[in-house]
Motif scaffolding. Structure first.
Motif, PDB file in Angstrom:
ATOM      1  N   ASN A 227      -2.347   3.129 -68.069  1.00 30.51           N
ATOM      2  CA  ASN A 227      -2.115   1.842 -68.714  1.00 30.51           C
ATOM      3  C   ASN A 227      -3.314   0.915 -68.628  1.00 30.51           C
ATOM      4  OD1 ASN A 227       0.528   1.670 -69.925  1.00 30.51           O
ATOM      5  ND2 ASN A 227       1.309   2.064 -67.867  1.00 30.51           N
ATOM      6  N   ILE A 228      -4.408   1.366 -68.037  1.00 32.25           N
ATOM      7  CA  ILE A 228      -5.617   0.543 -67.934  1.00 32.25           C
ATOM      8  C   ILE A 228      -6.361   0.621 -69.269  1.00 32.25           C
ATOM      9  CG2 ILE A 228      -7.838   0.285 -66.753  1.00 32.25           C
ATOM     10  CD1 ILE A 228      -6.486   1.513 -64.272  1.00 32.25           C
ATOM     11  N   PRO A 229      -6.678  -0.538 -69.868  1.00 34.75           N
ATOM     12  CA  PRO A 229      -7.405  -0.514 -71.150  1.00 34.75           C
ATOM     13  C   PRO A 229      -8.810   0.070 -70.990  1.00 34.75           C
ATOM     14  CG  PRO A 229      -6.494  -2.698 -70.697  1.00 34.75           C
ATOM     15  CD  PRO A 229      -6.315  -1.877 -69.459  1.00 34.75           C
ATOM     16  N   VAL A 230      -9.197   0.893 -71.953  1.00 33.03           N
ATOM     17  CA  VAL A 230     -10.529   1.508 -71.949  1.00 33.03           C
ATOM     18  C   VAL A 230     -11.165   1.324 -73.327  1.00 33.03           C
ATOM     19  CG1 VAL A 230     -10.055   3.215 -70.156  1.00 33.03           C
ATOM     20  CG2 VAL A 230      -9.521   3.756 -72.501  1.00 33.03           C
ATOM     21  N   PRO A 231     -12.496   1.261 -73.389  1.00 34.62           N
ATOM     22  CA  PRO A 231     -13.168   1.066 -74.676  1.00 34.62           C
ATOM     23  C   PRO A 231     -12.982   2.246 -75.641  1.00 34.62           C
ATOM     24  CG  PRO A 231     -14.675   0.640 -72.852  1.00 34.62           C
ATOM     25  CD  PRO A 231     -13.414   1.176 -72.270  1.00 34.62           C
ATOM     26  N   ALA A 232     -12.733   3.439 -75.118  1.00 33.19           N
ATOM     27  CA  ALA A 232     -12.584   4.616 -75.994  1.00 33.19           C
ATOM     28  C   ALA A 232     -11.391   4.486 -76.930  1.00 33.19           C
ATOM     29  CB  ALA A 232     -12.440   5.871 -75.151  1.00 33.19           C
ATOM     30  N   PHE A 233     -10.386   3.724 -76.544  1.00 30.70           N
ATOM     31  CA  PHE A 233      -9.202   3.506 -77.379  1.00 30.70           C
ATOM     32  C   PHE A 233      -9.227   2.127 -78.023  1.00 30.70           C
ATOM     33  CE2 PHE A 233      -7.506   6.658 -74.273  1.00 30.70           C
ATOM     34  CZ  PHE A 233      -7.311   7.682 -75.179  1.00 30.70           C
ATOM     35  N   GLY A 234     -10.387   1.544 -78.156  1.00 26.49           N
ATOM     36  CA  GLY A 234     -10.508   0.226 -78.784  1.00 26.49           C
ATOM     37  C   GLY A 234      -9.939  -0.887 -77.930  1.00 26.49           C
ATOM     38  N   GLY A 235     -10.112  -0.803 -76.647  1.00 24.56           N
ATOM     39  CA  GLY A 235      -9.598  -1.836 -75.743  1.00 24.56           C
ATOM     40  C   GLY A 235      -8.136  -1.648 -75.391  1.00 24.56           C
TER      41      GLY A 235
ATOM     42  N   PRO B  27      11.875  14.842 -54.354  1.00 23.74           N
ATOM     43  CA  PRO B  27      12.009  13.870 -55.446  1.00 23.74           C
ATOM     44  C   PRO B  27      11.003  12.723 -55.362  1.00 23.74           C
ATOM     45  CG  PRO B  27      14.109  14.182 -54.307  1.00 23.74           C
ATOM     46  CD  PRO B  27      13.093  14.979 -53.582  1.00 23.74           C
ATOM     47  N   LEU B  28      10.576  12.382 -54.172  1.00 20.53           N
ATOM     48  CA  LEU B  28       9.594  11.308 -54.026  1.00 20.53           C
ATOM     49  C   LEU B  28       8.271  11.689 -54.691  1.00 20.53           C
ATOM     50  CD1 LEU B  28       9.081   8.528 -52.816  1.00 20.53           C
ATOM     51  CD2 LEU B  28       8.274   9.670 -50.753  1.00 20.53           C
ATOM     52  N   VAL B  29       7.917  12.976 -54.645  1.00 20.49           N
ATOM     53  CA  VAL B  29       6.687  13.428 -55.286  1.00 20.49           C
ATOM     54  C   VAL B  29       6.761  13.222 -56.795  1.00 20.49           C
ATOM     55  CG1 VAL B  29       5.219  15.426 -55.725  1.00 20.49           C
ATOM     56  CG2 VAL B  29       6.164  15.074 -53.468  1.00 20.49           C
ATOM     57  N   LEU B  30       7.926  13.478 -57.391  1.00 23.89           N
ATOM     58  CA  LEU B  30       8.077  13.271 -58.830  1.00 23.89           C
ATOM     59  C   LEU B  30       7.884  11.801 -59.199  1.00 23.89           C
ATOM     60  CD1 LEU B  30      11.147  15.548 -59.610  1.00 23.89           C
ATOM     61  CD2 LEU B  30       8.760  15.965 -60.156  1.00 23.89           C
ATOM     62  N   VAL B  31       8.487  10.913 -58.438  1.00 24.58           N
ATOM     63  CA  VAL B  31       8.381   9.483 -58.732  1.00 24.58           C
ATOM     64  C   VAL B  31       6.945   8.999 -58.530  1.00 24.58           C
ATOM     65  CG1 VAL B  31       9.140   7.189 -57.989  1.00 24.58           C
ATOM     66  CG2 VAL B  31      10.791   9.041 -58.191  1.00 24.58           C
ATOM     67  N   LEU B  32       6.349   9.337 -57.386  1.00 28.63           N
ATOM     68  CA  LEU B  32       4.990   8.878 -57.111  1.00 28.63           C
ATOM     69  C   LEU B  32       3.963   9.536 -58.023  1.00 28.63           C
ATOM     70  CD1 LEU B  32       5.037   8.643 -53.215  1.00 28.63           C
ATOM     71  CD2 LEU B  32       5.271   6.809 -54.901  1.00 28.63           C
ATOM     72  N   GLY B  33       4.176  10.809 -58.391  1.00 28.50           N
ATOM     73  CA  GLY B  33       3.271  11.470 -59.324  1.00 28.50           C
ATOM     74  C   GLY B  33       3.333  10.847 -60.703  1.00 28.50           C
ATOM     75  N   PHE B  34       4.554  10.509 -61.158  1.00 27.51           N
ATOM     76  CA  PHE B  34       4.699   9.838 -62.449  1.00 27.51           C
ATOM     77  C   PHE B  34       4.012   8.483 -62.435  1.00 27.51           C
ATOM     78  CE2 PHE B  34       7.076   6.883 -65.157  1.00 27.51           C
ATOM     79  CZ  PHE B  34       6.843   7.471 -66.397  1.00 27.51           C
ATOM     80  N   LEU B  35       4.257   7.701 -61.382  1.00 22.97           N
ATOM     81  CA  LEU B  35       3.602   6.395 -61.288  1.00 22.97           C
ATOM     82  C   LEU B  35       2.094   6.533 -61.084  1.00 22.97           C
ATOM     83  CD1 LEU B  35       6.168   4.433 -59.105  1.00 22.97           C
ATOM     84  CD2 LEU B  35       5.728   4.185 -61.552  1.00 22.97           C
ATOM     85  N   GLY B  36       1.689   7.553 -60.337  1.00 22.40           N
ATOM     86  CA  GLY B  36       0.272   7.771 -60.063  1.00 22.40           C
ATOM     87  C   GLY B  36      -0.522   8.156 -61.293  1.00 22.40           C
ATOM     88  N   TRP B  37       0.142   8.637 -62.324  1.00 18.41           N
ATOM     89  CA  TRP B  37      -0.551   8.927 -63.572  1.00 18.41           C
ATOM     90  C   TRP B  37      -0.302   7.839 -64.608  1.00 18.41           C
ATOM     91  CZ3 TRP B  37      -4.517  10.822 -65.666  1.00 18.41           C
ATOM     92  CH2 TRP B  37      -4.597  11.003 -67.027  1.00 18.41           C
ATOM     93  N   THR B  38       0.902   7.305 -64.695  1.00 20.87           N
ATOM     94  CA  THR B  38       1.234   6.342 -65.741  1.00 20.87           C
ATOM     95  C   THR B  38       0.568   4.987 -65.496  1.00 20.87           C
ATOM     96  OG1 THR B  38       3.321   7.474 -66.082  1.00 20.87           O
ATOM     97  CG2 THR B  38       3.144   5.279 -66.988  1.00 20.87           C
ATOM     98  N   VAL B  39       0.480   4.551 -64.267  1.00 19.88           N
ATOM     99  CA  VAL B  39      -0.159   3.260 -63.980  1.00 19.88           C
ATOM    100  C   VAL B  39      -1.643   3.295 -64.359  1.00 19.88           C
ATOM    101  CG1 VAL B  39      -0.785   1.656 -62.129  1.00 19.88           C
ATOM    102  CG2 VAL B  39       1.540   2.545 -62.272  1.00 19.88           C
ATOM    103  N   PRO B  40      -2.437   4.281 -63.940  1.00 23.82           N
ATOM    104  CA  PRO B  40      -3.837   4.308 -64.397  1.00 23.82           C
ATOM    105  C   PRO B  40      -3.974   4.554 -65.904  1.00 23.82           C
ATOM    106  CG  PRO B  40      -3.592   5.684 -62.461  1.00 23.82           C
ATOM    107  CD  PRO B  40      -2.218   5.283 -62.896  1.00 23.82           C
TER     108      PRO B  40
END
Length: 144
Positions: free
Chosen positions: A78-86, A63-76
């Motif tokens: 959430n970083i603003p990028v110019p391709a999505f207009g900031g 279960p720890l892999v599910l939590v860390l994998g979800f956070l490991g993808w969702t947190v990055p």
């Protein structure tokens, strides 16, 4: 599977009954030992598929892999990028969900950006979960 569970429960019950006969009436330790023994026995069970034997717990899910994998993808994501207009991938995806929920009975059209965002987010999420599962189990089994 059910037959194996009945067999392991039967062995745990017989151990428990023999402990009662031996005079360990007040102690719960023998029952705990029997339960641990039945779990070990269940973890070594094999499943026959297409003439081959495989361990029944082949996934080795953690279960720890599910939590860390979800956070490991969702947190990055959430970083603003110019391709999505900031904005971020996750922010644009949730905004698209909100826009489509505003027109609820009618679903999103095929050319809507929602579908591209949905596929992009979920392909990244499942890739992170898969690689996390491979990494954790590879470490447990001594591959690296």
């Amino acid at each position: 599977m059910a037959l194996a569970m009945k067999a392991s429960l039967g062995s745990a019950q017989s151990v428990h009954q023999s402990c009662h006969r031996a005079g360990f009436l007040g102690s719960r330790a023998p029952l705990a030992v029997a339960v641990r023994a039945s779990r070990i026995q269940n973890s070594r069970q094999m499943t026959v598929m297409a003439g081959q034997e495989y361990p029944s717990n082949w996934l080795n899910k953690d279960p720890l892999v599910l939590v860390l994998g979800f956070l490991g993808w969702t947190v990055p994501a959430n970083i603003p990028v110019p391709a999505f207009g900031g904005s971020s991938l996750f922010g644009t995806f949730t905004q698209s969900i909100g826009e489509n929920l505003a027109r609820f009975p009618q679903g999103p059209p095929l050319q809507d950006k929602f579908w591209l965002l949905l596929v992009t987010y979920h392909v990244g999420l499942f890739t992170a979960l898969l690689l996390g599962q491979i990494g954790v189990n590879g470490r447990k089994q001594g591959y690296w």
